[in-house]
Design an enzyme around this catalytic site. Structure first.
Site, PDB file in Angstrom:
ATOM      1  N   TRP B 101       0.799  -1.203  -0.172  1.00 11.51           N
ATOM      2  CA  TRP B 101       0.024  -0.106  -0.023  1.00 11.51           C
ATOM      3  C   TRP B 101       0.855   1.320  -0.067  1.00 11.51           C
ATOM      4  CZ3 TRP B 101      -4.204  -0.612  -2.348  1.00 11.51           C
ATOM      5  CH2 TRP B 101      -5.050  -1.930  -2.025  1.00 11.51           C
ATOM      6  N   ASP B 171      -2.486   6.627   6.291  1.00 10.78           N
ATOM      7  CA  ASP B 171      -3.337   5.619   5.963  1.00 10.78           C
ATOM      8  C   ASP B 171      -3.880   4.544   6.982  1.00 10.78           C
ATOM      9  OD1 ASP B 171      -5.035   3.717   4.630  1.00 10.78           O
ATOM     10  OD2 ASP B 171      -3.467   3.239   2.921  1.00 10.78           O
ATOM     11  N   LYS B 195     -13.520  -1.891   5.860  1.00 11.97           N
ATOM     12  CA  LYS B 195     -12.665  -2.532   6.924  1.00 11.97           C
ATOM     13  C   LYS B 195     -13.489  -2.686   8.475  1.00 11.97           C
ATOM     14  CE  LYS B 195      -9.102  -2.468   3.952  1.00 11.97           C
ATOM     15  NZ  LYS B 195      -8.605  -3.901   3.546  1.00 11.97           N
TER      16      LYS B 195
END
Lengths: 358, 358
Positions: B101, B171, B195
């Site tokens: 990521w 993030d 999530k």
């Protein structure tokens, strides 16, 4: 408590059968043991949903093989910048200006290149669709841009403009799936889902494959090439919105019987409403007859206080979201695919009665 | 048919009470006479939902007044370009590289400016969080970028890095709401909702107000200023995803009792799983102990065929989505907020039994 008649311009009414199915599958979808909301986008169950959604759309709209279907995020508004980022080469696009949504598209286009407004209906408060001829199209334009149905002003293209061979890029947010269209006449069709395809948060782009180029220095998320190469799964797509879209497409295919049948129903609803408006001495529709939208029917009484009173009384009777856009005033009945014939007939009865008692 | 234990890395399990509430309100929300899916985003009912969602998040995370909360689309991946578009002035950002990521964020950053990778754990397959000191931070950097919890490799920052006064951009997609964080230490926190906040298609951005500037020539949809000025309603937001987020926040606040309680539950679950893994002679967790994620627990047997066999047998028993990311292999149990203690205990029982029978 009972369900109302919801004339919202979007997000808007959804087929009740679709809501019932979504509700019944909320905790467990098929044999998955989980909600669609909880599914990995890489799971077999979700792959099945997105693939079925794509093939249903292709089959309903008779999308030719040289077109790609993309399921994206960001609404039509994100397309206002994605389109020029991906399609501008010479640097300008021709635009037919028909209201707020083309105005927004023009603004974004001018940030990234130049919008050439070749025709506009601003002179008559956007109550008609301007005609163009070949001489008006610029040789240097990379594409011709239109908004096919203008949600706010209640107009629509009864016929597509000539394009002189330029790709036609069209915002179908408020009319997609309302009637058959000849996809081969377009370079790009795009639409937010929250009117005729389901819920807000999903944007469908149907793009001719030769327009998908590997543009350098475009962010990955804004590149049609990246989205097409990854079959709309470069990152997590809006999975639940795709699932609802799949249910809607299934309903139109199996329960309605396809887009020709859908158009028949929509024309019947619109005819009832416009016929009443044209005979009414209280309410008026200001739009040029041949350019009237089948989806968004605007009307005014000419008196602001009467408009307000009508909206309040209508709401009391369960006809909600009839207030016109703040920029236009008056009233607007959005009668998308999921608005029933009964809903429109009931509204007309109510309006007639209101008129009689006035 | 019964609900499974869903260890998906995202989209992932949702509190069952939230699904039940969504299901029961699917056709009619309160006295609105319609589904939340059908509501105009400008309606009083939806305004109430989005305002409550924002104030619940502010209160749960104790977000100071000098921060703005934005509800956007496009996932964390769209933030990878929005952040540099809005925050780069001198032209570069420092990045601590901890996996896929951050790699994706670096790629997008390099399209719009320059990513200076000041530390990386690539040398040990991203199984730890690299430490940095002040000397490593570039004076010319506009901000310092991290991924706080690395979903794929199962690492997380137990402590935030020093920033030398630079805004910290983080993030938190896979750890937001899992424990209290000190928001005042960040310039930007962003997270995809799929999530710990609900469903895919919603991205939350928490941004310090002084970082919101009117950047010229940024597309409107990619400007934090435009989004903040319009209270996340510049165009139609993903209304249903915001509604689900509101239900999730309400559940954490009222049923769990806040983020300190949430952390306690999450630590208990993670402890049970890591304690078992550390005692197992079959399964191993490869991550540096102090950097272990509370949300994503990776493990391997060291033998690919055994891994495969375990995943198949686990699925037969209702423990699904345990396959590790394709780039890492092995297994991964994502134990987000909505995974129950019972689910983790049952998984550990199953793993112990599998190990005994091996």
């Amino acid at each position: 408590m009972a369900r109302v008649y919801n004339f919202s311009a979007g997000p808007s009414c959804i087929f009740e059968e679709v809501l019932e199915e979504a509700s019944s599958q909320m905790l467990e979808y098929g044999d998955s043991g989980m909600s669609v909301m909880e599914m990995s986008h890489r799971s077999d169950h979700f792959e099945e949903i997105i693939n079925r959604c794509e093939s249903s759309l292709k089959s309903l709209m008779m999308i030719p093989d040289n077109y790609e279907v993309l399921f994206l995020q960001g609404g039509a508004s994100l397309q206002f910048c994605m389109i020029p980022m991906n399609l501008l080469y010479k640097g300008s696009a021709d635009v037919i200006h028909t209201g707020i949504w083309t105005e927004k598209a023009i603004k974004e286009l001018n940030r990234l290149g130049k919008a050439e407004v070749i025709a506009s209906s601003e002179d008559k408060t956007f109550t008609y669709i301007p005609k163009i001829d070949e001489s008006m199209i610029n040789d240097t334009a990379d594409y011709l841009y239109i908004c096919q149905n203008n949600t706010i002003f209640g107009t629509r293209y009864a016929e597509l403009p000539i394009t002189k061979g330029k790709p036609l890029v069209a915002d179908l947010s408020s009319c997609i799936l309302s009637e058959p269209v000849d996809v081969s006449k377009y370079g790009i069709i795009f639409a937010g889902a929250q009117k005729n395809m389901g819920i807000a948060g999903l944007t469908t782009v149907i793009i001719r494959k030769d327009l998908i180029e590997d543009r350098k220095n475009i962010p990955s998320m804004l590149s049609y090439k990246v989205m097409a190469d990854n079959k709309s799964m470069y990152n997590t797509p809006p999975t639940y919105a795709i699932y609802i879209c799949d249910l809607v497409l299934n309903h139109i295919t199996r329960k309605i019987g396809g887009l020709a049948e859908m158009e028949k129903k929509n024309r019947e609803k619109a005819d009832i409403l416009y016929t009443y408006l044209d005979s009414s001495s209280l309410f008026k529709n200001p739009v040029n007859k041949e350019d009237r939208s089948l989806m968004n029917v605007t009307f005014v009484t000419g008196d602001e206080n009467t408009d307000k009173d009508f909206i309040v009384k209508a709401e009391e009777e369960g006809f909600v979201n009839l207030k016109g856009h703040r920029l236009v005033g008056g009233m607007r009945a959005s009668i998308y695919n999921a608005m029933s014939l009964e809903g429109v007939k009931s509204l007309v009865s109510f309006m007639s009665e209101y008129e009689r008692n006035k």
